[in-house]
Write an enzyme that holds these catalytic residues in place. Structure first.
Site, PDB file in Angstrom:
ATOM      1  CG  HIS A  14      62.403  24.881  34.104  1.00 17.25           C
ATOM      2  ND1 HIS A  14      62.919  23.784  33.459  1.00 17.25           N
ATOM      3  CD2 HIS A  14      61.684  24.383  35.139  1.00 17.25           C
ATOM      4  CE1 HIS A  14      62.544  22.677  34.077  1.00 17.25           C
ATOM      5  NE2 HIS A  14      61.778  23.027  35.114  1.00 17.25           N
ATOM      6  CG  HIS A  16      57.874  23.142  38.322  1.00 21.32           C
ATOM      7  ND1 HIS A  16      57.424  22.029  37.642  1.00 21.32           N
ATOM      8  CD2 HIS A  16      59.226  23.164  38.163  1.00 21.32           C
ATOM      9  CE1 HIS A  16      58.453  21.394  37.095  1.00 21.32           C
ATOM     10  NE2 HIS A  16      59.554  22.064  37.390  1.00 21.32           N
ATOM     11  CG  LEU A  17      53.153  28.905  37.717  1.00 19.77           C
ATOM     12  CD1 LEU A  17      52.357  29.614  36.625  1.00 19.77           C
ATOM     13  CD2 LEU A  17      53.458  29.866  38.864  1.00 19.77           C
ATOM     14  CE  LYS A 100      61.332  19.472  31.139  1.00 17.99           C
ATOM     15  NZ  LYS A 100      61.082  20.260  32.356  1.00 17.99           N
ATOM     16  CG  HIS A 137      64.380  16.290  33.952  1.00 12.32           C
ATOM     17  ND1 HIS A 137      64.041  17.017  35.070  1.00 12.32           N
ATOM     18  CD2 HIS A 137      65.248  15.340  34.381  1.00 12.32           C
ATOM     19  CE1 HIS A 137      64.662  16.527  36.131  1.00 12.32           C
ATOM     20  NE2 HIS A 137      65.405  15.497  35.726  1.00 12.32           N
ATOM     21  CG  HIS A 175      66.755  21.562  35.295  1.00  7.73           C
ATOM     22  ND1 HIS A 175      67.234  20.391  34.765  1.00  7.73           N
ATOM     23  CD2 HIS A 175      65.432  21.358  35.484  1.00  7.73           C
ATOM     24  CE1 HIS A 175      66.249  19.527  34.637  1.00  7.73           C
ATOM     25  NE2 HIS A 175      65.134  20.097  35.072  1.00  7.73           N
ATOM     26  CG  LEU A 220      65.610  15.043  41.691  1.00  5.21           C
ATOM     27  CD1 LEU A 220      64.509  13.998  41.527  1.00  5.21           C
ATOM     28  CD2 LEU A 220      66.977  14.364  41.684  1.00  5.21           C
ATOM     29  CG  ASP A 248      63.489  23.297  38.172  1.00  7.42           C
ATOM     30  OD1 ASP A 248      62.277  23.091  37.995  1.00  7.42           O
ATOM     31  OD2 ASP A 248      64.290  22.396  38.522  1.00  7.42           O
ATOM     32  CG  HIS A 252      57.406  20.133  46.452  1.00 11.43           C
ATOM     33  ND1 HIS A 252      56.548  19.273  45.797  1.00 11.43           N
ATOM     34  CD2 HIS A 252      58.513  20.216  45.687  1.00 11.43           C
ATOM     35  CE1 HIS A 252      57.125  18.854  44.674  1.00 11.43           C
ATOM     36  NE2 HIS A 252      58.307  19.411  44.578  1.00 11.43           N
ATOM     37  CB  ALA A 264      63.151  16.765  43.892  1.00 14.19           C
TER      38      ALA A 264
END
Length: 347
Positions: A14, A16-17, A100, A137, A175, A220, A248, A252, A264
């Site tokens: 899991h 995020h790129l 997803k 999620h 998560h 989150l 996860d 940011h 988040a």
């Protein structure tokens, strides 16, 4: 005391790129340690078709460091207009590893998510036929439900009915943050698994709120009570194959985290392995770290284990890491576990 541990090279199921300058800035933090990662599709606009996923994969590969040996595992963002046959074609091509599910409004860039679950029934049934996992999620978005209860309510009111209505659907509870999530994953049989993040093994809600709001601990699903954190630690270190790592890690820029309405996400790609080694050592479970990081997830996703290895060394001096990663989009703060890290990834 064990001071050296060699494991199969880990996977992150899991991640995020993002895209553009942020992608280019944070990708090396993952490829340094991980052989594969399940890449989340919640871009703006989201990755909703196989063609979108192919183009996003190509953008990732174009900026990865030389000789990284990294494979992005692509996902599709489930919408109420997703074409079941496009999903099946992407899976048959070997491009799409999961679809997803974001309940609309549940987290970052989830406005295009699902509101009417009857509208995605045909997609889910096709996924069950071909064995393609649904990555979930797991939070309701009803404002009447307390934010600390949204995972447990989702299990009862959405996930369990969804699984009952779609026999054979393979599901990953992403998560998980609660004892209820742990218990449901344990009882779900071979078609159900759960990822656990690095930061949820460290944080409870006091870390986020006691003595001041700490925006770089806000994620989150939000961190819960200490009893839930301890349940997650017990599950992650249990050796049970239904639990595996999904960091996860969610970058940011600081300006959007330290903000009146802060984003988040915790950015853990840089130091997840040293943090996890410390957690597993604290739990007397170092011998089970490889299963959690490198074996269980691959088995659930029906992938061969990685052939490369990683060696972790426990040294006398703590690991020195940058406080921030500087990207073309702006600075991103690296997750601070709140304790020194004596486990180092050997070069």
């Amino acid at each position: 005391m064990t001071d050296m541990l060699t494991i199969a090279r880990p996977d992150d199921f899991h991640l995020h790129l993002r895209d553009g300058a942020m992608l280019q800035g944070v990708l090396p933090e993952t490829t340094r340690h991980f052989a594969r990662a399940l890449v989340m599709p919640n871009l703006l606009p989201p990755v909703v078709t196989t063609a979108d996923a192919r183009a996003y994969r190509d953008r990732i590969l174009a900026v990865q460091p030389e000789a990284a040996g990294f494979t992005p595992l692509m996902t599709l963002y489930l919408t109420e207009t997703t074409d079941p046959e496009d999903v099946a074609l992407g899976a048959a091509e070997g491009l799409i590893a999961a679809v997803k599910l974001y309940p609309a409004g549940a987290t970052t860039n989830s406005a295009s998510g699902v509101r009417n679950f009857d509208a995605v029934r045909a997609v889910l049934e096709r996924m069950a036929e071909i064995g393609l996992p649904l990555s979930v999620h797991g939070e309701v978005t009803d404002p009447r439900v307390d934010i600390f209860d949204r995972e447990a309510v989702f299990i009862d009111t959405v996930l369990d009915p969804l699984r009952s209505a779609t026999p054979g659907l393979r599901v990953v509870m992403e998560h998980i943050t609660t004892a209820e999530g742990v218990a449901y994953a344990r009882a779900g049989g071979p078609d159900l698994a759960a990822t656990i993040t690095t930061h949820h093994l460290i944080l409870n809600r006091n870390h986020l709120l006691a003595g001041g709001i700490r925006p770089h601990y806000y994620c989150l699903p939000v961190a819960k009570r200490e009893s839930h954190r301890l349940a997650l630690r017990a599950a992650a270190t249990s050796g049970e194959p239904g639990f595996f790592l999904g960091t996860d890690s969610a970058p940011h820029i600081d300006a959007l985290k330290e903000h009146a309405c802060g984003c988040a996400g915790c950015f853990t790609a840089t130091n997840s392995l040293p943090v996890l080694a410390q957690v597993f050592e604290d739990m007397g479970a170092l011998a089970r770290l490889e299963g959690f990081t490198s074996r269980h997830g691959a088995a659930f996703y029906r992938l061969p284990p990685n052939t490369g290895t990683m060696t972790l060394e426990r040294r006398a001096n703590p690991l020195q890491l940058p406080e921030k990663i500087l990207t073309g989009a702006g600075p991103v703060t690296v997750f601070d576990p709140g304790f020194p890290l004596y486990w180092h990834v050997a070069p």
